[in-house]
Design a protein around this motif. Sequence first.
Motif, short mmCIF file in Angstrom:
data_model
loop_
_atom_site.label_atom_id
_atom_site.label_comp_id
_atom_site.label_asym_id
_atom_site.label_seq_id
_atom_site.Cartn_x
_atom_site.Cartn_y
_atom_site.Cartn_z
N GLY A 1 0.85 -1.13 -0.06
CA GLY A 1 0.01 0.00 0.00
C GLY A 1 0.89 1.37 -0.04
N GLY A 2 1.91 1.21 0.81
CA GLY A 2 2.95 2.22 0.86
C GLY A 2 3.63 2.68 -0.50
N TYR A 3 3.82 1.32 -1.20
CA TYR A 3 4.43 1.58 -2.47
C TYR A 3 3.75 2.25 -3.44
CZ TYR A 3 6.74 -0.61 -6.74
OH TYR A 3 7.36 -0.87 -8.12
N PHE A 4 2.40 1.66 -3.56
CA PHE A 4 1.39 2.50 -4.48
C PHE A 4 1.28 3.81 -4.15
CE2 PHE A 4 -3.18 2.94 -5.32
CZ PHE A 4 -2.95 3.50 -6.57
N ALA A 5 1.10 4.26 -2.75
CA ALA A 5 0.99 5.53 -2.52
C ALA A 5 2.05 6.67 -2.81
CB ALA A 5 0.74 5.59 -1.03
N ALA A 6 3.40 5.94 -2.86
CA ALA A 6 4.40 6.70 -3.33
C ALA A 6 4.34 7.11 -4.89
CB ALA A 6 5.58 5.93 -3.05
N LYS A 7 3.67 5.93 -5.71
CA LYS A 7 3.50 6.16 -7.26
C LYS A 7 2.22 6.96 -7.29
CE LYS A 7 6.04 2.45 -8.55
NZ LYS A 7 7.33 3.25 -9.26
N ARG A 8 1.21 6.87 -6.43
CA ARG A 8 0.00 7.72 -6.47
C ARG A 8 0.31 9.24 -6.61
NH1 ARG A 8 -3.94 9.63 -3.06
NH2 ARG A 8 -6.19 9.57 -3.95
N ARG A 9 1.31 9.70 -5.70
CA ARG A 9 1.66 11.10 -5.43
C ARG A 9 1.85 11.83 -6.65
NH1 ARG A 9 5.80 13.17 -3.14
NH2 ARG A 9 4.46 14.92 -2.19
N LEU A 10 2.35 11.27 -7.68
CA LEU A 10 2.67 11.91 -9.01
C LEU A 10 1.50 12.20 -9.72
CD1 LEU A 10 4.67 12.56 -11.18
CD2 LEU A 10 4.39 10.49 -12.15
N PHE A 11 0.36 11.57 -9.29
CA PHE A 11 -0.96 12.33 -10.12
C PHE A 11 -1.88 12.81 -8.95
CE2 PHE A 11 0.65 8.40 -11.99
CZ PHE A 11 0.11 8.31 -13.19
N ALA A 12 -1.99 12.49 -7.64
CA ALA A 12 -2.98 13.11 -6.78
C ALA A 12 -2.28 14.30 -6.47
CB ALA A 12 -3.07 11.97 -5.49
N GLU A 13 -0.98 14.76 -6.09
CA GLU A 13 -0.44 15.72 -5.74
C GLU A 13 0.22 16.26 -6.84
OE1 GLU A 13 2.04 15.82 -2.24
OE2 GLU A 13 1.15 13.98 -1.53
N GLY A 14 0.53 15.93 -8.22
CA GLY A 14 1.15 16.39 -9.26
C GLY A 14 0.08 17.08 -10.15
N GLY A 15 -1.05 16.66 -10.19
CA GLY A 15 -2.15 17.34 -10.91
C GLY A 15 -1.88 17.62 -12.64
N PRO A 16 -1.56 16.36 -12.87
CA PRO A 16 -1.44 16.58 -14.31
C PRO A 16 -2.45 16.98 -15.27
CG PRO A 16 -1.49 14.30 -13.75
CD PRO A 16 -1.49 14.93 -12.48
N ASP A 17 -2.13 17.40 -16.32
CA ASP A 17 -3.18 17.82 -17.48
C ASP A 17 -3.84 16.76 -17.94
OD1 ASP A 17 -3.00 20.66 -16.81
OD2 ASP A 17 -1.24 21.10 -18.60
N ARG A 18 -2.78 15.83 -18.25
CA ARG A 18 -3.37 14.45 -18.96
C ARG A 18 -2.73 13.51 -18.14
NH1 ARG A 18 -5.15 16.04 -24.19
NH2 ARG A 18 -7.63 15.96 -23.85
N ALA A 19 -3.54 12.42 -17.82
CA ALA A 19 -3.17 11.07 -16.99
C ALA A 19 -3.06 9.92 -17.96
CB ALA A 19 -3.77 10.94 -15.68
N VAL A 20 -2.06 9.13 -18.10
CA VAL A 20 -2.01 8.04 -18.95
C VAL A 20 -1.76 6.75 -17.92
CG1 VAL A 20 -1.02 6.54 -20.78
CG2 VAL A 20 -0.82 8.94 -20.96
N ILE A 21 -2.59 6.03 -17.81
CA ILE A 21 -3.09 5.04 -16.74
C ILE A 21 -3.28 3.80 -17.15
CG2 ILE A 21 -3.85 4.53 -14.44
CD1 ILE A 21 -4.99 7.46 -14.15
N GLY A 22 -2.07 2.85 -16.98
CA GLY A 22 -2.25 1.20 -16.92
C GLY A 22 -3.47 0.95 -15.95
#
Length: 465
Positions: free
Chosen positions: A208-229
């Motif tokens: 869960g912590g591993y996923f949370a670290a990667k999720r930060r790029l999206f949740a806190e990064g706020g990209p204009d576009r998100a490409v998600i597998g």
Amino acid sequence: MIPVTGVSGETIAVLGLGRSGLTAARALREGGATVLCWDDNPAARDTAETEGFEVRDLMKQGAFDGIAALITSPGIPHLYPAPNPVIARAYEAGIPVDNDIGLFFRSYATRAWEKFDTSPKVIAVTGSNGKSTTSALIHHVLVDAGRPAQLAGNIGRGVLDLDPAIDGEVVVLELSSYQTDLARSLTPDVAVFTNLSPDHLDRHAGFGGYFAAKRRLFAEGGPDRAVIGVDEVEGRYLAAQMAEGAADDRVIRVSSGTKLTGPGWSVFARKGFLAETRKGRQVASIDLRGIKGLPGAHNHQNACAAYAAARALGLAPRQIEAALKTFPGLPHRSQLIAEADGIAFVNDSKATNVDSAVMALRAYERIRWICGGLQKEGGLDALAAETGNVRKAYVIGREAAQFALGLGGVEAQVCTTMAAAVEAAMQEAEPGDTVLLAPAAASFDQYDNFELRGDDFVAEVTARL
């Protein structure tokens, strides 16, 4: 170099003087900061002193007096399984802790951009497997299409070692969980999530912590576009979190093996064909089967993610297709190094965990499999259902015999060394076979890194051809 902004007149400490740490120190100094450096390695400290940096033992009493921030290298634990003692001291003193990724995102944009016709963009790629190939492939597509681009992060150059942006440039960053977990600033224009499988669990206190670290790029990064597998539940969750609704085309869903439907924007690969759909209609298709630089379903997933990122920047499908066909692949990642007498030799030394080895095993038929090394958590059970194409395994590593026992019903020969494994595999290989190095293990029992392991495989094969 990207000078760090907002640090002029401040004193900043840098912990860890490898590639990223020393580059961060230079960029901080270029931005007007006074930089204090520390590394447990005396040779690294000597290098810093040679460049004119002050070296200070950050564990000494009062070492953080007057320091505005601590910049740490990604390989140094900052929370789990326990913070490095220097970082723990910074926390106690209330000192902000950041890394070079955070410094980059806060410093990359400058007022010079006001004169550009097209603002530069940043594409950031994270995930468990395929990050490097996807990042390199995006960069290759951009360059092939005539777009100025730079590649950095966990691949190639350190982020602060990049050249300042030019008009219309795109920076492609490969980011590991170590990098996204700590960065205080994350603002990519396009963020890419390839997939998720267990790795680095000790550094993140579990999956869960591993996923949370990667999720930060999206949740806190706020990209204009998100490409998600979306082949794992975590990806589907992340896509649902980022989208305002099923038709929200700010999220591009990607899959390898599953046909994606619905009103949104999707890119998926099935039976070797990439398809792009929007608003429920197919708008493009590419035959991936003959592209030697992208063999197997895992590379088709990488192709889908790279295609989606390039489409998010407005490239045309045919531009992307032409570039995919000329992609040479990356060293140590499904790298075809030779073909002789009908036998192919493939270097996938980057397959340092079971999941990445599974992907490699699925990509070839009639495999002479060189595997083994320092086992990671979780064991080898997941390999059992994926060895149908393996004619024989040739096991390397200090614990080769134990590793071979974990391969179940696969015929295995304990070789220990790369030289012995390559020799045995080449003697027994027949036309149509693939001699594949996909270790499913770390390299540190015999090599300093997976690159050296792959280089050894290449050298041993080349010497016998």
